[in-house]
Scaffold this motif. Sequence first.
Motif, PDB file in Angstrom:
ATOM      1  N   GLU A   1      23.901 -32.524 -10.940  1.00 39.82           N
ATOM      2  CA  GLU A   1      24.272 -33.455 -11.932  1.00 39.82           C
ATOM      3  C   GLU A   1      23.466 -33.081 -13.205  1.00 39.82           C
ATOM      4  O   GLU A   1      23.676 -33.068 -14.291  1.00 39.82           O
ATOM      5  CB  GLU A   1      23.828 -34.915 -11.516  1.00 39.82           C
ATOM      6  CG  GLU A   1      24.069 -35.814 -12.388  1.00 39.82           C
ATOM      7  CD  GLU A   1      23.733 -37.129 -12.061  1.00 39.82           C
ATOM      8  OE1 GLU A   1      23.961 -38.356 -12.843  1.00 39.82           O
ATOM      9  OE2 GLU A   1      23.699 -37.567 -10.678  1.00 39.82           O
ATOM     10  N   ALA A   2      22.126 -32.556 -13.195  1.00 38.06           N
ATOM     11  CA  ALA A   2      21.321 -32.500 -14.026  1.00 38.06           C
ATOM     12  C   ALA A   2      21.477 -31.136 -14.904  1.00 38.06           C
ATOM     13  O   ALA A   2      21.548 -30.950 -16.044  1.00 38.06           O
ATOM     14  CB  ALA A   2      19.915 -32.278 -13.561  1.00 38.06           C
ATOM     15  N   PHE A   3      22.059 -30.068 -14.060  1.00 38.90           N
ATOM     16  CA  PHE A   3      22.240 -28.833 -14.953  1.00 38.90           C
ATOM     17  C   PHE A   3      23.956 -28.210 -14.845  1.00 38.90           C
ATOM     18  O   PHE A   3      24.007 -27.310 -15.292  1.00 38.90           O
ATOM     19  CB  PHE A   3      21.308 -27.911 -14.200  1.00 38.90           C
ATOM     20  CG  PHE A   3      19.898 -27.876 -14.060  1.00 38.90           C
ATOM     21  CD1 PHE A   3      19.053 -27.786 -15.346  1.00 38.90           C
ATOM     22  CD2 PHE A   3      19.274 -28.578 -13.186  1.00 38.90           C
ATOM     23  CE1 PHE A   3      17.964 -28.008 -15.636  1.00 38.90           C
ATOM     24  CE2 PHE A   3      17.864 -28.639 -13.354  1.00 38.90           C
ATOM     25  CZ  PHE A   3      17.095 -28.570 -14.496  1.00 38.90           C
ATOM     26  N   LYS A   4      24.737 -29.368 -14.540  1.00 37.32           N
ATOM     27  CA  LYS A   4      26.138 -29.001 -14.388  1.00 37.32           C
ATOM     28  C   LYS A   4      26.553 -27.803 -13.643  1.00 37.32           C
ATOM     29  O   LYS A   4      27.146 -26.717 -14.406  1.00 37.32           O
ATOM     30  CB  LYS A   4      26.765 -29.157 -15.909  1.00 37.32           C
ATOM     31  CG  LYS A   4      26.052 -30.380 -16.806  1.00 37.32           C
ATOM     32  CD  LYS A   4      26.778 -31.554 -16.153  1.00 37.32           C
ATOM     33  CE  LYS A   4      26.103 -32.813 -17.097  1.00 37.32           C
ATOM     34  NZ  LYS A   4      26.335 -34.000 -16.192  1.00 37.32           N
TER      35      LYS A   4
ATOM     36  N   PRO B   1      28.054 -24.569 -11.973  1.00 34.91           N
ATOM     37  CA  PRO B   1      29.385 -24.087 -11.737  1.00 34.91           C
ATOM     38  C   PRO B   1      29.956 -24.576 -10.188  1.00 34.91           C
ATOM     39  O   PRO B   1      28.983 -24.401  -9.411  1.00 34.91           O
ATOM     40  CB  PRO B   1      29.320 -22.773 -11.898  1.00 34.91           C
ATOM     41  CG  PRO B   1      28.310 -22.541 -12.990  1.00 34.91           C
ATOM     42  CD  PRO B   1      27.288 -23.657 -12.782  1.00 34.91           C
ATOM     43  N   LYS B   2      31.101 -24.273  -9.864  1.00 30.62           N
ATOM     44  CA  LYS B   2      31.482 -24.692  -8.454  1.00 30.62           C
ATOM     45  C   LYS B   2      30.867 -23.787  -7.473  1.00 30.62           C
ATOM     46  O   LYS B   2      30.993 -23.680  -6.202  1.00 30.62           O
ATOM     47  CB  LYS B   2      32.979 -24.789  -8.432  1.00 30.62           C
ATOM     48  CG  LYS B   2      33.671 -25.971  -9.202  1.00 30.62           C
ATOM     49  CD  LYS B   2      35.266 -26.094  -8.988  1.00 30.62           C
ATOM     50  CE  LYS B   2      35.640 -27.360  -9.759  1.00 30.62           C
ATOM     51  NZ  LYS B   2      37.160 -27.527  -9.402  1.00 30.62           N
ATOM     52  N   HIS B   3      31.042 -22.272  -8.107  1.00 24.75           N
ATOM     53  CA  HIS B   3      30.619 -21.121  -7.070  1.00 24.75           C
ATOM     54  C   HIS B   3      29.314 -21.298  -6.772  1.00 24.75           C
ATOM     55  O   HIS B   3      28.664 -20.569  -5.619  1.00 24.75           O
ATOM     56  CB  HIS B   3      30.826 -19.773  -7.776  1.00 24.75           C
ATOM     57  CG  HIS B   3      29.706 -19.577  -8.869  1.00 24.75           C
ATOM     58  ND1 HIS B   3      30.273 -19.808 -10.298  1.00 24.75           N
ATOM     59  CD2 HIS B   3      28.845 -18.907  -8.999  1.00 24.75           C
ATOM     60  CE1 HIS B   3      29.483 -19.483 -11.080  1.00 24.75           C
ATOM     61  NE2 HIS B   3      28.491 -19.013 -10.272  1.00 24.75           N
ATOM     62  N   PHE B   4      28.205 -22.275  -7.352  1.00 29.91           N
ATOM     63  CA  PHE B   4      27.055 -22.716  -6.566  1.00 29.91           C
ATOM     64  C   PHE B   4      26.965 -23.704  -5.532  1.00 29.91           C
ATOM     65  O   PHE B   4      26.201 -24.184  -5.034  1.00 29.91           O
ATOM     66  CB  PHE B   4      26.039 -22.608  -7.857  1.00 29.91           C
ATOM     67  CG  PHE B   4      25.652 -21.772  -8.731  1.00 29.91           C
ATOM     68  CD1 PHE B   4      25.217 -20.377  -7.934  1.00 29.91           C
ATOM     69  CD2 PHE B   4      25.707 -21.796  -9.972  1.00 29.91           C
ATOM     70  CE1 PHE B   4      25.079 -19.261  -8.553  1.00 29.91           C
ATOM     71  CE2 PHE B   4      25.320 -20.501 -10.642  1.00 29.91           C
ATOM     72  CZ  PHE B   4      25.016 -19.636 -10.196  1.00 29.91           C
TER      73      PHE B   4
END
Length: 291
Positions: free
Chosen positions: A283-286, A288-291
């Motif tokens: 939430e804090a760092f948005k 990406p999906k691959h993480f």
Amino acid sequence: MNIALTGSSGLIGSKLLVDLKNMGHEVLCISSSHSSSQDNILLYEELQSKNLKFNADFIIHLASINSNLKESEISLEVDLLNKVINSMEILNCKKIIFFSTIKVYGENSFDSNLNLIDESFPQSPQCFYGIAKSQCEEILEKFSYEMKFNYLILRMPPVLINHPKSNIGKLFQFVERGLPIPSFRIGDLNRRSFLKYDLLAYVVKAILTMGEIPSNKVFNLCDTEFISTNDLLKRFGKNINKKPRIIYLPNFLFEAMLRVNILQLILCKLFGNFQLSNANLKEAFKLPKHF
């Protein structure tokens, strides 16, 4: 941006140093063991004796005495942080990123029904490294109030770096050399959190891009996906096009080994569960999906 970095000669720090420079940052490395004016490395003592014209926007504290600390070395880990905090005043720095460990929560467990561990989970360190990092976190909280600086604590699981000096790297070497790896079926079922270096670099870059630290926050810096011990070896083998030679030992041997305390500790370290939640980090760092 001016960055002061500790631990630049370590496995993670050496990679991060290159990335920070590639981002265009000016990096001052602070070391406990050696200095080099050519490489912009200073000892802690030299920071006090030299008339520096380097004001740090951030201090990134990666350095650690040892992840396998003895009880007598806890104070050394704490003293190292105190040196870094003193350096903040010298460098006119008000923001510090501190890399801690998930060991502050405790150790691996064979209990597969435990809830995900988030940042509100009570601290219960059992190893000396976890105890030392827990004490460091308390010191940061105390001095940030007294000295009016902001801190960000990133609690890390094992980092997936293939290096012979790392515990993960030692396992990976078995795969690289085609050596047989004794394991158990539980190694297909356990679930553990790890950290890819790319995620670490992404979060550090995001913080530096913002130019600010989320006010005195703590985050689990870990991948979203959980990996079993055997799957970790299989994935590494896939990356180098080499199938790991996992030899499954009989379960009765596993049960017998559990009855011996020292062997139980080793088995739990290898095949136990440790599942972290990175929901707050996402939430804090948005992320990406691959993480």
